[in-house]
Motif scaffolding. Structure first.
Motif, PDB file in Angstrom:
ATOM      1  N   ASN A 100       0.936  -0.885  -0.128  1.00  0.00           N
ATOM      2  CA  ASN A 100      -0.355   0.104   0.328  1.00  0.00           C
ATOM      3  C   ASN A 100       1.024   1.155  -0.352  1.00  0.00           C
ATOM      4  OD1 ASN A 100      -2.091  -1.218  -0.100  1.00  0.00           O
ATOM      5  ND2 ASN A 100      -2.005  -1.572   1.923  1.00  0.00           N
ATOM      6  N   GLU A 101       2.102   1.297   0.925  1.00  0.00           N
ATOM      7  CA  GLU A 101       2.981   2.780   0.569  1.00  0.00           C
ATOM      8  C   GLU A 101       3.507   2.090  -0.820  1.00  0.00           C
ATOM      9  OE1 GLU A 101       6.167   1.281   3.821  1.00  0.00           O
ATOM     10  OE2 GLU A 101       4.066   1.939   5.475  1.00  0.00           O
ATOM     11  N   ILE A 102       3.846   1.843  -1.329  1.00  0.00           N
ATOM     12  CA  ILE A 102       3.823   1.690  -2.657  1.00  0.00           C
ATOM     13  C   ILE A 102       2.874   2.320  -3.636  1.00  0.00           C
ATOM     14  CG2 ILE A 102       5.588   0.449  -5.012  1.00  0.00           C
ATOM     15  CD1 ILE A 102       6.716  -1.847  -2.883  1.00  0.00           C
ATOM     16  N   PHE A 103       2.106   1.867  -3.548  1.00  0.00           N
ATOM     17  CA  PHE A 103       1.225   1.932  -4.497  1.00  0.00           C
ATOM     18  C   PHE A 103       0.493   3.498  -3.951  1.00  0.00           C
ATOM     19  CE2 PHE A 103      -3.247   2.611  -5.069  1.00  0.00           C
ATOM     20  CZ  PHE A 103      -3.743   2.729  -6.557  1.00  0.00           C
ATOM     21  N   ASP A 104       0.661   3.999  -3.046  1.00  0.00           N
ATOM     22  CA  ASP A 104       0.462   5.994  -2.660  1.00  0.00           C
ATOM     23  C   ASP A 104       1.621   6.937  -2.938  1.00  0.00           C
ATOM     24  OD1 ASP A 104      -0.707   7.416  -0.483  1.00  0.00           O
ATOM     25  OD2 ASP A 104       1.486   7.340   0.101  1.00  0.00           O
ATOM     26  N   GLU A 105       2.772   6.230  -3.196  1.00  0.00           N
ATOM     27  CA  GLU A 105       3.935   6.968  -3.660  1.00  0.00           C
ATOM     28  C   GLU A 105       3.624   6.980  -5.178  1.00  0.00           C
ATOM     29  OE1 GLU A 105       6.356   7.959  -2.706  1.00  0.00           O
ATOM     30  OE2 GLU A 105       6.282   7.952  -0.037  1.00  0.00           O
ATOM     31  N   LEU A 106       2.969   6.073  -5.671  1.00  0.00           N
ATOM     32  CA  LEU A 106       3.102   5.974  -7.119  1.00  0.00           C
ATOM     33  C   LEU A 106       2.218   6.604  -7.482  1.00  0.00           C
ATOM     34  CD1 LEU A 106       3.548   1.937  -8.320  1.00  0.00           C
ATOM     35  CD2 LEU A 106       5.414   3.831  -8.484  1.00  0.00           C
ATOM     36  N   CYS A 107       0.914   6.718  -6.990  1.00  0.00           N
ATOM     37  CA  CYS A 107      -0.610   7.329  -7.346  1.00  0.00           C
ATOM     38  C   CYS A 107      -0.335   9.301  -6.588  1.00  0.00           C
ATOM     39  CB  CYS A 107      -1.519   6.569  -6.978  1.00  0.00           C
ATOM     40  SG  CYS A 107      -1.412   5.050  -7.988  1.00  0.00           S
ATOM     41  N   ASN A 108      -0.047   9.108  -5.486  1.00  0.00           N
ATOM     42  CA  ASN A 108      -0.318  10.040  -5.083  1.00  0.00           C
ATOM     43  C   ASN A 108       0.729  10.859  -4.787  1.00  0.00           C
ATOM     44  OD1 ASN A 108      -2.646   9.258  -4.294  1.00  0.00           O
ATOM     45  ND2 ASN A 108      -2.652   8.515  -2.119  1.00  0.00           N
ATOM     46  N   LYS A 109       1.731  11.274  -5.034  1.00  0.00           N
ATOM     47  CA  LYS A 109       2.955  11.760  -4.833  1.00  0.00           C
ATOM     48  C   LYS A 109       4.179  11.491  -6.160  1.00  0.00           C
ATOM     49  CE  LYS A 109       3.743  10.522   0.041  1.00  0.00           C
ATOM     50  NZ  LYS A 109       4.133  10.521   0.752  1.00  0.00           N
ATOM     51  N   THR A 110       3.096  10.875  -7.807  1.00  0.00           N
ATOM     52  CA  THR A 110       4.199  10.682  -8.889  1.00  0.00           C
ATOM     53  C   THR A 110       2.988  12.009  -9.259  1.00  0.00           C
ATOM     54  OG1 THR A 110       5.144   8.722  -7.956  1.00  0.00           O
ATOM     55  CG2 THR A 110       4.915   9.423 -10.566  1.00  0.00           C
ATOM     56  N   ASP A 111       3.965  13.067 -10.005  1.00  0.00           N
ATOM     57  CA  ASP A 111       3.009  13.393 -10.940  1.00  0.00           C
ATOM     58  C   ASP A 111       2.434  13.009 -12.239  1.00  0.00           C
ATOM     59  OD1 ASP A 111       3.097  15.501  -9.074  1.00  0.00           O
ATOM     60  OD2 ASP A 111       4.222  16.609 -10.047  1.00  0.00           O
ATOM     61  N   LYS A 112       3.314  11.858 -13.047  1.00  0.00           N
ATOM     62  CA  LYS A 112       3.095  11.768 -14.402  1.00  0.00           C
ATOM     63  C   LYS A 112       2.484  10.322 -14.569  1.00  0.00           C
ATOM     64  CE  LYS A 112       7.940  13.668 -15.623  1.00  0.00           C
ATOM     65  NZ  LYS A 112       9.353  13.134 -16.422  1.00  0.00           N
ATOM     66  N   LEU A 113       2.160   9.541 -12.830  1.00  0.00           N
ATOM     67  CA  LEU A 113       1.101   9.087 -13.619  1.00  0.00           C
ATOM     68  C   LEU A 113      -0.117   8.973 -12.780  1.00  0.00           C
ATOM     69  CD1 LEU A 113       3.820   6.081 -11.646  1.00  0.00           C
ATOM     70  CD2 LEU A 113       3.391   6.276 -14.373  1.00  0.00           C
ATOM     71  N   LYS A 114      -1.661   8.444 -14.023  1.00  0.00           N
ATOM     72  CA  LYS A 114      -2.118   8.760 -13.860  1.00  0.00           C
ATOM     73  C   LYS A 114      -3.376   7.419 -13.050  1.00  0.00           C
ATOM     74  CE  LYS A 114      -6.752   9.895 -16.224  1.00  0.00           C
ATOM     75  NZ  LYS A 114      -7.339  11.029 -16.796  1.00  0.00           N
ATOM     76  N   CYS A 115      -4.179   7.630 -12.442  1.00  0.00           N
ATOM     77  CA  CYS A 115      -4.249   6.003 -11.403  1.00  0.00           C
ATOM     78  C   CYS A 115      -5.858   5.690 -11.833  1.00  0.00           C
ATOM     79  CB  CYS A 115      -3.326   6.147 -10.049  1.00  0.00           C
ATOM     80  SG  CYS A 115      -2.134   5.909  -9.956  1.00  0.00           S
ATOM     81  N   THR A 116      -6.315   5.471 -11.934  1.00  0.00           N
ATOM     82  CA  THR A 116      -8.453   5.863 -12.330  1.00  0.00           C
ATOM     83  C   THR A 116      -8.884   4.853 -11.004  1.00  0.00           C
ATOM     84  OG1 THR A 116      -7.838   3.703 -14.231  1.00  0.00           O
ATOM     85  CG2 THR A 116      -7.651   5.693 -14.778  1.00  0.00           C
ATOM     86  N   ARG A 117      -8.477   3.564 -10.433  1.00  0.00           N
ATOM     87  CA  ARG A 117      -8.675   2.075  -9.947  1.00  0.00           C
ATOM     88  C   ARG A 117      -7.590   2.275  -8.947  1.00  0.00           C
ATOM     89  NH1 ARG A 117      -6.586  -2.157 -12.543  1.00  0.00           N
ATOM     90  NH2 ARG A 117      -6.365  -2.012 -14.974  1.00  0.00           N
TER      91      ARG A 117
END
Length: 307
Positions: A100-117
């Motif tokens: 969950n920590e890694i997923f949070d880094e990808l979706c909430n702390k990375t501007d170039k990635l877009k998480c839709t789910r």
């Protein structure tokens, strides 16, 4: 090694004639303590936060694969594939809270990635197509493992297809330049046949989650619902007060294929029904006997060899 080095330095200083008569044993201990404290603070401040050091160590040890997220790929799908690959090399990444920590880094702390789910879809390898000498992997992300997302795959005019398979086929054909004639329809038929084959053989799979049609990030509340749904489809029910079958019935009765598959779903549920059982099931095995076998060790120290 650092402690030994400091002790050697203090010992050498104490052997200096001018210092020998002033350094009592208690003073030597105090100097050693303060030197260790100072060096530890410097290490924490200057070394530990450096990401380059962590990256260099991972590269040197070779334990973690690279997390690669392609264009138009959902980050959570790439993350779950990356975690499974790491687990094959005996590094348990697909675990809470680190996953969950890694997923949070990808979706909430990375501007170039877009998480839709936030739920991963099941990655299914459906073969390879060679086009002008170049191999193209056919991969389909199955949303049926997510009860919310599976509703997106509504039936279209073609009863042999669905919306999710059509999108995956269209995306695959756009990679081929120029696209073959009737590419989309051919890929749709291939994906649907492969998906039907996967679903018909689910209960023969080794992975507990694949048996139940789930992914490793499925919440605990869905395990019983999906197992009960599969068992009911085979003519069985899961009762919370029923004793666990010890397979003695397989000797006394000639069970049908559906009954065997229903009991397989029930047995699978019992392997991952609570957090402790699930942790044991998800735990990657470790190589033993020089890598000849793979084994797991439980909390009591018992070792189980995996076949």
């Amino acid at each position: 090694s650092l402690l030994i080095l400091l002790q050697v330095i203090v010992h050498c200083i104490s052997r200096i004639p001018s210092m020998k008569q002033h350094l009592y044993p208690g003073v030597q201990v105090a100097i050693t303590f303060w030197l260790i404290l100072i060096v530890s603070i410097l290490q924490v401040v200057l070394v530990e936060p450096d990401n380059a050091v962590d990256q260099a160590m991972h590269t040197y040890e070779g334990k973690l694969p690279d997390l690669i997220i392609y264009e138009d790929e959902e980050p959570v799908d790439a993350l779950i594939k990356w975690g499974k690959e790491a687990a094959r090399k005996h590094h348990p990444i697909v675990r809470e809270p680190i996953y969950n920590e890694i997923f949070d880094e990808l979706c909430n702390k990375t501007d170039k990635l877009k998480c839709t789910r936030s739920r991963a879809w099941e990655s299914l390898k459906m073969g390879t197509m060679t086009y002008y000498g170049v191999p193209f992997d056919i991969e389909f992300f199955n949303p049926d493992v997510d009860p919310v997302s599976r509703n997106q795959c509504y039936s279209t005019d073609d009863k042999y297809s669905n919306h999710c398979v059509e999108n995956a086929a269209d995306k695959f054909c756009r990679r081929l330049i120029p696209p073959p004639n009737d590419c989309k329809n051919d890929i749709i038929k291939h994906m649907m046949s492969q998906l039907e084959l996967v679903n018909s053989n689910r209960l023969d799979a080794k992975c507990s989650y694949k048996r139940l049609g789930l992914e490793m990030d499925a919440p605990g509340r869905e395990l019983y619902k999906k197992a009960a749904f599969v068992a009911k489809g085979k003519g069985l029910n899961i009762s919370p007060f029923r004793r666990t079958d010890n397979r003695t019935g397989a000797i006394l009765y000639n069970w049908s294929k559906e009954t065997k598959e229903g009991h397989a779903a029930i047995d699978t549920f019992h392997k991952i029904k609570d957090p402790e059982s699930r942790e044991w099931n998800d735990k990657p095995c470790e190589p033993v006997l020089g890598g000849a076998l793979c084994a797991k060790t439980d909390k009591d120290g018992n070792m189980m060899i995996e076949v």
